[in-house]
Design a protein around this motif. Structure first.
Motif, PDB file in Angstrom:
ATOM      1  N   ALA A  88      -6.419   3.180 -19.434  1.00 40.98           N
ATOM      2  CA  ALA A  88      -7.847   3.357 -19.157  1.00 40.98           C
ATOM      3  C   ALA A  88      -8.095   4.579 -18.266  1.00 40.98           C
ATOM      4  O   ALA A  88      -9.238   4.860 -17.909  1.00 40.98           O
ATOM      5  N   GLY A  89      -7.018   5.280 -17.913  1.00 38.67           N
ATOM      6  CA  GLY A  89      -7.172   6.497 -17.121  1.00 38.67           C
ATOM      7  C   GLY A  89      -7.272   6.249 -15.625  1.00 38.67           C
ATOM      8  O   GLY A  89      -7.731   7.114 -14.879  1.00 38.67           O
ATOM      9  N   MET A  90      -6.827   5.097 -15.189  1.00 44.00           N
ATOM     10  CA  MET A  90      -6.914   4.768 -13.772  1.00 44.00           C
ATOM     11  C   MET A  90      -5.595   5.062 -13.072  1.00 44.00           C
ATOM     12  O   MET A  90      -4.530   4.968 -13.671  1.00 44.00           O
ATOM     13  N   ASP A  91      -5.701   5.417 -11.811  1.00 40.60           N
ATOM     14  CA  ASP A  91      -4.542   5.654 -10.962  1.00 40.60           C
ATOM     15  C   ASP A  91      -4.201   4.330 -10.293  1.00 40.60           C
ATOM     16  O   ASP A  91      -5.054   3.739  -9.622  1.00 40.60           O
ATOM     17  N   VAL A  92      -2.989   3.851 -10.483  1.00 39.28           N
ATOM     18  CA  VAL A  92      -2.580   2.568  -9.926  1.00 39.28           C
ATOM     19  C   VAL A  92      -1.532   2.817  -8.854  1.00 39.28           C
ATOM     20  O   VAL A  92      -0.538   3.499  -9.099  1.00 39.28           O
ATOM     21  N   ARG A  93      -1.763   2.272  -7.682  1.00 39.66           N
ATOM     22  CA  ARG A  93      -0.817   2.425  -6.572  1.00 39.66           C
ATOM     23  C   ARG A  93      -0.614   1.082  -5.901  1.00 39.66           C
ATOM     24  O   ARG A  93      -1.552   0.306  -5.742  1.00 39.66           O
ATOM     25  N   PHE A  94       0.603   0.846  -5.483  1.00 40.12           N
ATOM     26  CA  PHE A  94       0.912  -0.332  -4.681  1.00 40.12           C
ATOM     27  C   PHE A  94       1.358   0.168  -3.322  1.00 40.12           C
ATOM     28  O   PHE A  94       2.075   1.151  -3.218  1.00 40.12           O
ATOM     29  N   GLU A  95       0.931  -0.503  -2.295  1.00 42.71           N
ATOM     30  CA  GLU A  95       1.299  -0.125  -0.939  1.00 42.71           C
ATOM     31  C   GLU A  95       2.111  -1.256  -0.331  1.00 42.71           C
ATOM     32  O   GLU A  95       1.715  -2.428  -0.431  1.00 42.71           O
ATOM     33  N   VAL A  96       3.203  -0.909   0.294  1.00 45.60           N
ATOM     34  CA  VAL A  96       4.059  -1.902   0.918  1.00 45.60           C
ATOM     35  C   VAL A  96       4.109  -1.587   2.408  1.00 45.60           C
ATOM     36  O   VAL A  96       4.399  -0.446   2.794  1.00 45.60           O
ATOM     37  N   ASN A  97       3.829  -2.574   3.239  1.00 49.85           N
ATOM     38  CA  ASN A  97       3.858  -2.414   4.685  1.00 49.85           C
ATOM     39  C   ASN A  97       4.781  -3.452   5.282  1.00 49.85           C
ATOM     40  O   ASN A  97       4.837  -4.590   4.817  1.00 49.85           O
ATOM     41  N   VAL A  98       5.488  -3.076   6.340  1.00 48.89           N
ATOM     42  CA  VAL A  98       6.339  -4.008   7.064  1.00 48.89           C
ATOM     43  C   VAL A  98       5.469  -4.776   8.034  1.00 48.89           C
ATOM     44  O   VAL A  98       4.690  -4.184   8.789  1.00 48.89           O
ATOM     45  N   LYS A  99       5.587  -6.101   7.988  1.00 54.03           N
ATOM     46  CA  LYS A  99       4.807  -6.942   8.910  1.00 54.03           C
ATOM     47  C   LYS A  99       5.400  -6.839  10.305  1.00 54.03           C
ATOM     48  O   LYS A  99       6.615  -6.770  10.484  1.00 54.03           O
ATOM     49  N   ALA A 100       4.527  -6.879  11.298  1.00 51.00           N
ATOM     50  CA  ALA A 100       4.972  -6.909  12.683  1.00 51.00           C
ATOM     51  C   ALA A 100       5.633  -8.265  12.958  1.00 51.00           C
ATOM     52  O   ALA A 100       5.162  -9.290  12.473  1.00 51.00           O
ATOM     53  N   ALA A 101       6.692  -8.253  13.721  1.00 52.62           N
ATOM     54  CA  ALA A 101       7.423  -9.496  14.008  1.00 52.62           C
ATOM     55  C   ALA A 101       6.722 -10.371  14.994  1.00 52.62           C
ATOM     56  O   ALA A 101       5.855 -10.086  15.672  1.00 52.62           O
TER      57      ALA A 101
END
Length: 101
Positions: A88-101
């Protein structure tokens, strides 16, 4: 509940699937898929397409597009949804963040 009792309202979190009791990993997977499906549904609606037209565009069957429109999450993998969004012409991104302990 009696007629005079007021039902208790509980504020939900940011993931309805977690609120419903799914394990954290499954709840996240379901939420991501639901979000991707909503983007595809909005794209189809913005084009003014019928399910048949959307099926032709995505190389799917009309019943499969119906499943998507109706939110049948179990019938779609992350891979499939990403491929549909890219088509469909969309830019798909996934973001991964480390959770604070």
């Amino acid at each position: 509940m009696t007629q005079n009792q007021i039902p208790e309202v509980i504020q939900g979190g940011d993931n309805v699937f977690k609120d419903l009791g799914f394990a954290p990993e499954e709840a996240l997977n379901l939420k991501i898929r639901a979000d991707l499906m909503l983007n595809i549904k909005r794209f189809i609606q913005s084009q003014g397409w019928t399910q048949k037209q959307a099926a032709l565009f995505f190389g799917e069957t009309q019943p499969r597009i119906s499943d998507l429109i109706n939110g049948d999450i179990e019938r779609f993998s992350l891979d499939k949804l990403v491929m549909m969004l890219v088509r469909a012409g969309m830019d798909v991104r996934f973001e991964v963040n480390v959770k604070a302990a």
